[in-house]
Structures are given as structure tokens and as C-alpha cells.
Scaffold this active site. Structure first.
Site, PDB file in Angstrom:
ATOM      1  N   ASP A  93       0.841  -1.191   0.000  1.00  0.00           N
ATOM      2  CA  ASP A  93       0.000   0.000   0.000  1.00  0.00           C
ATOM      3  C   ASP A  93       0.882   1.249   0.000  1.00  0.00           C
ATOM      4  O   ASP A  93       0.571   2.237   0.649  1.00  0.00           O
ATOM      5  CB  ASP A  93      -0.906  -0.019   1.236  1.00  0.00           C
ATOM      6  CG  ASP A  93      -2.029   1.014   1.154  1.00  0.00           C
ATOM      7  OD1 ASP A  93      -2.366   1.436   0.040  1.00  0.00           O
ATOM      8  OD2 ASP A  93      -2.543   1.403   2.216  1.00  0.00           O
ATOM      9  N   CYS A 105     -26.192 -10.815  -2.913  1.00  0.00           N
ATOM     10  CA  CYS A 105     -26.020 -10.110  -1.635  1.00  0.00           C
ATOM     11  C   CYS A 105     -25.607  -8.660  -1.876  1.00  0.00           C
ATOM     12  O   CYS A 105     -24.734  -8.363  -2.697  1.00  0.00           O
ATOM     13  CB  CYS A 105     -24.957 -10.815  -0.792  1.00  0.00           C
ATOM     14  SG  CYS A 105     -24.614  -9.996   0.787  1.00  0.00           S
ATOM     15  N   CYS A 109     -23.060  -5.029   1.963  1.00  0.00           N
ATOM     16  CA  CYS A 109     -22.065  -3.960   2.110  1.00  0.00           C
ATOM     17  C   CYS A 109     -22.576  -2.647   1.540  1.00  0.00           C
ATOM     18  O   CYS A 109     -22.316  -1.574   2.102  1.00  0.00           O
ATOM     19  CB  CYS A 109     -20.750  -4.366   1.439  1.00  0.00           C
ATOM     20  SG  CYS A 109     -20.857  -4.706  -0.334  1.00  0.00           S
ATOM     21  N   CYS A 158     -23.542   0.837   4.176  1.00  0.00           N
ATOM     22  CA  CYS A 158     -22.608   1.968   4.126  1.00  0.00           C
ATOM     23  C   CYS A 158     -23.284   3.241   4.646  1.00  0.00           C
ATOM     24  O   CYS A 158     -24.286   3.689   4.093  1.00  0.00           O
ATOM     25  CB  CYS A 158     -22.096   2.200   2.707  1.00  0.00           C
ATOM     26  SG  CYS A 158     -20.948   3.594   2.593  1.00  0.00           S
ATOM     27  N   CYS A 203     -16.508   8.166   1.510  1.00  0.00           N
ATOM     28  CA  CYS A 203     -16.133   7.062   2.401  1.00  0.00           C
ATOM     29  C   CYS A 203     -15.595   7.609   3.718  1.00  0.00           C
ATOM     30  O   CYS A 203     -14.740   8.504   3.740  1.00  0.00           O
ATOM     31  CB  CYS A 203     -15.085   6.198   1.706  1.00  0.00           C
ATOM     32  SG  CYS A 203     -14.471   4.835   2.723  1.00  0.00           S
ATOM     33  N   CYS A 224     -20.571  -8.065   5.959  1.00  0.00           N
ATOM     34  CA  CYS A 224     -20.333  -9.086   4.933  1.00  0.00           C
ATOM     35  C   CYS A 224     -20.427 -10.493   5.521  1.00  0.00           C
ATOM     36  O   CYS A 224     -19.687 -10.835   6.452  1.00  0.00           O
ATOM     37  CB  CYS A 224     -18.950  -8.875   4.318  1.00  0.00           C
ATOM     38  SG  CYS A 224     -18.518 -10.132   3.081  1.00  0.00           S
TER      39      CYS A 224
END
Length: 367
Positions: free
Chosen positions: A146, A203, A206, A210, A226, A260
């Protein structure tokens, strides 16, 4: 299968054994041809969904071209490392959701309660690379965690680490999504591991959970909405219309992962590095706002939280306090702490503290 292919497969199997000794949960291998991902990356950037994360765009399509980012790269090793603390209870998802019912408690994302994953993974990926080099001879490599313009989730999904969930994170049938990813770019040709099929089906948990509707559609995230972006990456004032949606989340947000179903299979880390540090789980907002800069640096040493700095830390806490006040929490000590920040802190924190104090003022009634 020719001898070259057989030798390559044997080496990958050996690398997987070495990786497990270093605490990695799974190893995969991806090719460097990510051309099919370029259009989606370009469209996402063109729509501005990356917000202030200029680094996402600064390298252009090099993100999707490993051999351009690191010349000579012919294959990419992907690594997964589980991060749930070792003592995580079986009902951990419910435990985490319950924190939202205690508005005076600060919520820090699970991954950030232990040691900085950048440091943990980078050091172990480096050791793995050196072990490969000792085995095969001269080797050109570069490790990433990352930390550079790498299409991490794309490489992970192509190499069999899992599939891209509707929240854009990589999902594994064996480990959910509670894991870190890292990569080793190599000038050594290795056989690619097989990708896995998708298992989200119909599904939409998620997307539905949110708090800010940041997941616009399956695998389409507007980072500007976000909470993880707003509390970590975003440097300036948090948009006022978004502040109430943060609730008591002060660093990151796990809601899409908590909802989830696959995360009932999330694995505990084999390492002590990701165990929760005292003070970063279940702490009171007023306690954290009271940290001096020196205390912030001391308590977050070796933590990913340190990267946001004390100003953003206090900004986020002030918003969470405002939300607690808005929800009816009457706390004179919290009020006093906010008044002190509204008078004596940086302009950014002062504005958010003043906003927080105003949440306890009833709007005027119409005549």
C-alpha cells in the site's frame, strides 16, 4: 508439463512454505498484463472518485503497468496476511457494531489498533524476497505494501487471493476480507496461480450498510464519501453534511466488512503485531481529545494512526463529540473540553469544535 514449468511450480510451492514461516496466510503469482483494468481505472479517476488522493492519479496508467513502474518486472508475487487480533471473539462482528450504541466511545478501525501494517508486511516481504534471491541467485525485486501506485486488489484477485467484493475489497471464501495485501515485483518469470470465482451472488449487505452511501454500485466506490477517506486521507474540513454520518468513528470505518457474510470466516492473525493496543479500543472520546501532541505521538508510535497527525485526530474526535451531543448525550466535561478546543486549538480543530458545540443548541421555532 515441461521441465521449466515444473521447476517454476516447485519454486512457487517453496515460496509459499517460506511465506507461511514469515506469517503470511497465502501467496499467489500474477502476470504483469493488467491492460483490461486500464479503462476502469481511467474512468474512476476521470470522475474524481479519488478525491484529494492525488497520488492515485499522479502515476497515470503506470498503476496498471507493473513493467513500467518497475522496469524489468515479469511477474508479481502477491501476499495476504490476516489481521484480526489473536483474542478476537467468535461474535466479533456484533461486538464491533455494538460500539455504535455507545456514542461517547471512540471507534478506531480494527486494522489500526495494532502495529502499523506497512512496517510489518514490508519487513517480512523483504525477508521473503531475500530468501528467494538466496535460492535462485541474482534477483531484481521491489516490495510494496500500500506504498506505491500498485493495483493491489486487481493483482490479488488475478492471482487467486480472492475476488473483488461489491465493496471493492478482495474477498476470500476462507478468510473474508480482514487481511492486508502486499506485493513483490520480480524480474523472475514464475507461473501464475489461478484466479478464483466470485461468490457475492445477489447479496448487497455492504452497499446497504454503508453509512454515507459511498458504494454507488457493485465495485464502484466514491472515496470522497467514504468515512475511511474522510477521517484519514482528507486533510481539510469535513463537509458539514457528512459529519453526522460519521457517528463516533474517528479513524476509518469497518461497516461494509462487518456486514459481509463472508467475514464469519475471517481468520485471526498468527502474529502479535496486530493485537489491540491499550487505549485504542473502547477509549472515551473525551480522553482522546485530551491527549497533548506529545501524548498523541507517544501512544501512536509504530501505529498507522500517527500518519494523520494530531490535528486531524482532534478534528475527527470533535465531530464524534458533536454527534454524541446531537444524539442527546449531555456531558458537562465533554462540553468543557470542546469549549477549550474551540478557543485554543488550530483553526481547523476550532471550527469543528464550534460545530460540535452547536449540535446541542435547539433550532429556533417558527413564530
Amino acid at each position: 508439463m515441461n521441465s521449466t514449468q515444473n521447476t517454476g511450480l516447485q519454486l512457487v510451492s517453496q515460496i509459499q512454505l517460506w511465506a507461511r514461516e514469515l506469517g503470511f496466510s497465502q501467496i499467489g503469482v500474477a502476470s504483469v498484463d493488467l491492460s483490461s483494468a486500464e479503462a476502469g481505472l481511467s474512468a474512476w479517476l476521470a470522475q474524481g472518485f479519488h478525491g484529494e488522493m492525488a497520488y492515485m492519479a499522479s502515476h497515470g496508467l503506470k498503476r496498471a503497468r507493473p513493467a513500467e513502474l518497475v522496469p524489468g518486472t515479469v511477474s508479481v508475487i502477491t501476499a495476504r496476511m490476516n489481521y484480526l487480533p489473536r483474542d478476537t471473539p467468535a461474535d466479533w462482528q456484533a461486538v464491533e457494531f455494538s460500539r455504535l450504541t455507545r456514542p461517547d466511545e471512540a471507534i478506531v478501525s480494527v486494522y489500526a489498533r495494532g502495529r502499523d501494517y506497512h512496517k510489518v508486511l514490508r519487513a517480512r516481504l523483504q525477508k521473503l524476497s531475500e530468501r528467494i534471491a538466496a535460492h535462485v541467485g541474482p534477483l531484481g525485486f521491489r516490495v510494496f505494501t500500500d506504498s506505491a501506485p500498485v493495483l493491489e486488489a486487481e493483482l490479488a484477485s488475478r492471482s487467486g487471493q480472492g475476488w473483488r467484493g461489491k465493496h471493492t475489497l478482495v474477498l476470500s471464501r476462507d478468510a473474508g476480507s480482514m487481511f492486508f495485501l502486499g506485493e513483490i515485483y520480480l524480474d523472475l518469470a514464475l507461473p501464475a496461480t489461478e484466479p478464483t470465482s466470485e461468490h457475492c451472488g445477489s447479496c448487497s449487505a455492504c452497499i446497504d450498510i454503508c453509512p454515507t452511501q459511498a458504494i454507488l454500485a457493485p465495485q464502484r466506490l466514491d472515496a470522497r464519501r467514504c468515512i475511511s477517506y474522510l477521517t484519514i486521507e482528507h486533510a481539510g474540513p469535513i463537509p458539514e453534511e457528512m459529519r453526522p454520518l460519521l457517528a463516533n468513528r474517528i479513524y476509518g470505518c469497518d461497516d461494509c466488512q462487518l456486514a459481509c457474510p463472508w467475514n464469519k470466516f475471517a481468520q485471526r492473525s498468527a502474529l502479535p503485531d496486530f493485537d489491540e493496543r491499550a487505549g485504542l479500543s473502547g477509549a472515551k472520546l473525551i480522553t482522546l481529545l485530551g491527549w497533548t501532541e506529545e501524548e498523541f505521538l507517544r501512544y501512536t508510535e509504530g501505529s498507522p494512526i500517527r500518519r494523520i497527525g494530531v490535528e486531524r485526530w482532534r478534528r475527527n474526535i470533535a465531530v464524534a463529540m458533536g454527534n454524541a451531543i446531537r444524539g442527546g448525550l449531555a456531558d458537562a466535561h465533554m462540553q468543557q473540553a470542546l469549549e477549550a478546543s474551540a478557543s485554543n486549538d488550530t483553526p481547523l480543530v476550532r471550527e469543528h469544535a464550534s460545530w460540535a458545540l452547536a449540535q446541542g443548541v435547539a433550532p429556533p421555532t417558527s413564530p
